[in-house]
Motif scaffolding. Structure first.
Motif, short mmCIF file in Angstrom:
data_model
loop_
_atom_site.label_atom_id
_atom_site.label_comp_id
_atom_site.label_asym_id
_atom_site.label_seq_id
_atom_site.Cartn_x
_atom_site.Cartn_y
_atom_site.Cartn_z
N TYR A 1 6.86 8.17 16.28
CA TYR A 1 7.35 6.88 15.80
C TYR A 1 8.02 6.06 16.90
CZ TYR A 1 5.80 7.20 11.01
OH TYR A 1 5.00 7.25 9.89
N GLY B 1 5.76 4.80 1.52
CA GLY B 1 4.40 4.56 2.00
C GLY B 1 3.86 3.24 1.46
N SER C 1 5.59 0.31 3.22
CA SER C 1 4.97 0.22 4.54
C SER C 1 3.59 -0.46 4.45
CB SER C 1 4.85 1.61 5.14
OG SER C 1 4.13 1.59 6.33
N GLY C 2 2.84 -0.08 3.43
CA GLY C 2 1.51 -0.65 3.23
C GLY C 2 1.56 -2.15 2.94
C1 LIG Z 1 -0.83 2.59 18.60
C2 LIG Z 1 -0.34 2.81 17.32
C3 LIG Z 1 -0.69 2.09 16.19
C4 LIG Z 1 -1.69 0.98 16.25
C5 LIG Z 1 -0.06 2.49 14.97
C6 LIG Z 1 -0.25 1.90 13.80
C7 LIG Z 1 0.38 2.43 12.65
C8 LIG Z 1 0.17 1.99 11.37
C9 LIG Z 1 -0.72 0.84 11.05
C10 LIG Z 1 0.85 2.71 10.31
C11 LIG Z 1 0.82 2.39 9.01
C12 LIG Z 1 1.42 3.11 7.86
C13 LIG Z 1 1.12 2.60 6.61
C14 LIG Z 1 0.35 1.33 6.42
C15 LIG Z 1 1.56 3.28 5.35
C16 LIG Z 1 2.01 4.69 5.55
C17 LIG Z 1 2.92 4.82 6.71
C18 LIG Z 1 2.28 4.38 8.03
C19 LIG Z 1 3.45 4.11 8.96
C20 LIG Z 1 1.44 5.54 8.57
#
Ligand SMILES: *C/C=C(C)/C=C/C=C(C)/C=C/C1=C(C)CCCC1(C)C
Length: 253
Positions: free
Chosen positions: A85, A145, A148-149
């Protein structure tokens, strides 16, 4: 000492250790991509250099975190959620900066960048709460979740239909084309992450756990996250790189 430790653990890696394998491949791929982006900088016009530099910073920050995560996983046999994170909290806002940088030619304001960054931080902080703070409470893991979504969909909306889209349309040409590809990365590439969350988190989907065995669930989550990172960080960077190539006069065909 650290070096000796990691050599030992790499030597111990089992052939069916997909988590360890993807951490290892991930660290090498991120490092190679960083070298590629940094070393290409001088071939571009000044106004594209910052964008390509940021692409290199994204993969470089990820490379450093992947070295840590690989060792952490090898030493503890558990998910490096904290480093994961921290990495995302640095690199995802930088991806938002990329949208702003390429849309600057159409007059993008800093306000757009900060809005995207704000929602990306909300998305990640609530995701972290779901994975760590709400541990053992499936209902809350599902609720975090979901929050976050929602933040994720606000970002999707802004770039697909909102003010970022309008700027891209007015810029036209190569910028619009690059913007549209980045939009697909966010819609499809970033959707890999909630999938990992659902697989690995007890209450990830309506309070259900898809993979029964907690250890297997964790491993599925890490593999999915690692694949997502490679696709999104390196892919995003390459889209910016090719925009810089087509838009720089200095580059010879
Ligand atoms: C380089 C890292 C990247 C592009 C990370 C992107 C992360 C996400 C788009 C995470 C999204 C999440 C949700 C939409 C719901 C559940 C929790 C997460 C943080 C996994």
């Amino acid at each position: 000492m650290n070096f000796l430790l990691s050599t030992l653990e790499v030597a111990k890696m089992a052939t069916d250790d997909y988590v360890g394998f993807t951490f290892f491949i991930g660290s090498m791929a991120m490092m190679a991509a960083s070298a590629f982006f940094f070393l290409s900088l001088s071939q571009f016009d000044n106004k594209w250099r910052t964008s390509v530099l940021v692409s290199g910073l994204i993969t470089f920050i990820a490379a450093v975190h992947y070295f840590y995560m690989r060792d952490y996983y090898a030493a503890t046999d558990s998910s490096p959620t904290f480093f994961r994170y921290v990495d995302w909290t640095l690199t995802v806002p930088l991806m938002c900066v990329e949208f702003y940088l390429i849309l600057k030619v159409a007059g993008a304001k800093l306000g757009l960048m900060w809005k995207l960054i704000f929602w990306s931080v909300v998305m990640l902080v609530t995701g972290y709460f779901g994975e760590v703070i709400a541990l053992g409470n499936p209902t809350m893991q599902w609720v975090w979740g979901l929050v976050s979504g929602i933040a994720y969909f606000i970002i999707v909306y802004m770039i697909w239909f909102g003010e970022a889209k309008k700027l891209a349309t007015s810029a036209g040409g190569a910028v619009l084309k690059a913007h549209n590809i980045l939009c697909w990365f966010v819609l499809v590439g970033w959707a890999i992450y909630p999938l990992g969350y659902i697989l690995g988190t007890e209450g990830g989907l309506f309070g259900l756990q898809l993979v029964e065995d907690p250890k297997a669930a964790q491993e599925a989550m890490d593999v999915v996250y690692n694949i997502g990172d490679a696709i999104n960080k390196i892919g995003f960077g390459l889209v910016i790189y090719s925009l810089a190539v087509t838009s720089s006069k200095k580059v010879e065909a």
